[in-house]
Design an enzyme around this catalytic site. Sequence first.
Site, PDB file in Angstrom:
ATOM      1  CD  GLU A  52      -3.164  -0.728   0.309  1.00 51.18           C
ATOM      2  OE1 GLU A  52      -3.160   0.347  -0.317  1.00 51.18           O
ATOM      3  OE2 GLU A  52      -4.076  -1.561   0.195  1.00 51.18           O
ATOM      4  CD  GLU A  73       5.547 -20.480  10.028  1.00 49.78           C
ATOM      5  OE1 GLU A  73       6.017 -20.766  11.159  1.00 49.78           O
ATOM      6  OE2 GLU A  73       4.375 -20.164   9.837  1.00 49.78           O
TER       7      GLU A  73
END
Length: 307
Positions: free
Chosen positions: A81, A112
């Site tokens: 954004e 992970e």
Amino acid sequence: MTKPVTEQLHQQAKGLDTRPLIEVAELLANSQAEAARSPLESLGPICNGARAMAKTIRSGGILRYLAAGSSGLMAASDALELGGTFSIPSKQIRIHMAGGLPTSPEMPGDVEDAADSLSQELKNLSNADTVIMVSASGTTPYTIEAAKIARTAGATIIGIANNPDTPLLRMADHAILLSTPPELISGSTRMGAGTAQKIALNMLSTLMAVELGHIQDGMMINLRADNDKLRDRANGIVCQLTGVTPDSANSALMAADGNLKNAILLAAGADSVKITQKLLDESGGHLRPAFERLTKANETTNLGVNK
């Protein structure tokens, strides 16, 4: 041995599956609302982290968002954004997510632990960069290995975790502990922990924008107007701050090639983009002092500003 908070059972979880759905919905909403308050306990570190991010942008460094799993999605959503909302150049933003950004509905679970690729991913990391690292547990191997690399490179580390006294927080220059309660669905940190992470990340990037002078009176004065909605918003901001008509605002935006701060100063009476940019450069990119200087010059007919 006491389990980490993010793995503990919620006190109201027992018999959850036997309750009416409306009761479960209420519990879910309340647990999210409780988690959402956790950033209030870390306002100092959040503000300090935002200042570090602003310093990185000013100096030409790179903001790097780094995480795995659902924390990675929270981090990526904030990073993605920054261009449209605040016109942060894409060359100053990187997203590092374990396993890469998903291209299908399936989220891989084993990445992970896969930190082997990090040395290559972060090979250009420098001491001018700030790395925003997010890990609900505070112990995710991918994130911890990245923190080690970042410390060696001298980069600034902003660490966000939901468990206290964890390796990520200990290694961070700006440690943001989000003390969320146990999840209603044990270990499902996309819920309360994720909500708190999203809020903290929003706060960091928004406070950074305040530091950079990209927000004034609650308006995004450095947005990138690349669609009709944002072009309308930019026009409205020019009108709101200067009192000109929409047609005049549109003319100013066209003359400024879409640069909103320059357009506002043009609409306020500046003679050229060269002058508006000079005013902004002298105010460190902050519109308010540039606008006040222009207004004062106009009122006193001080032509020195407009030469």
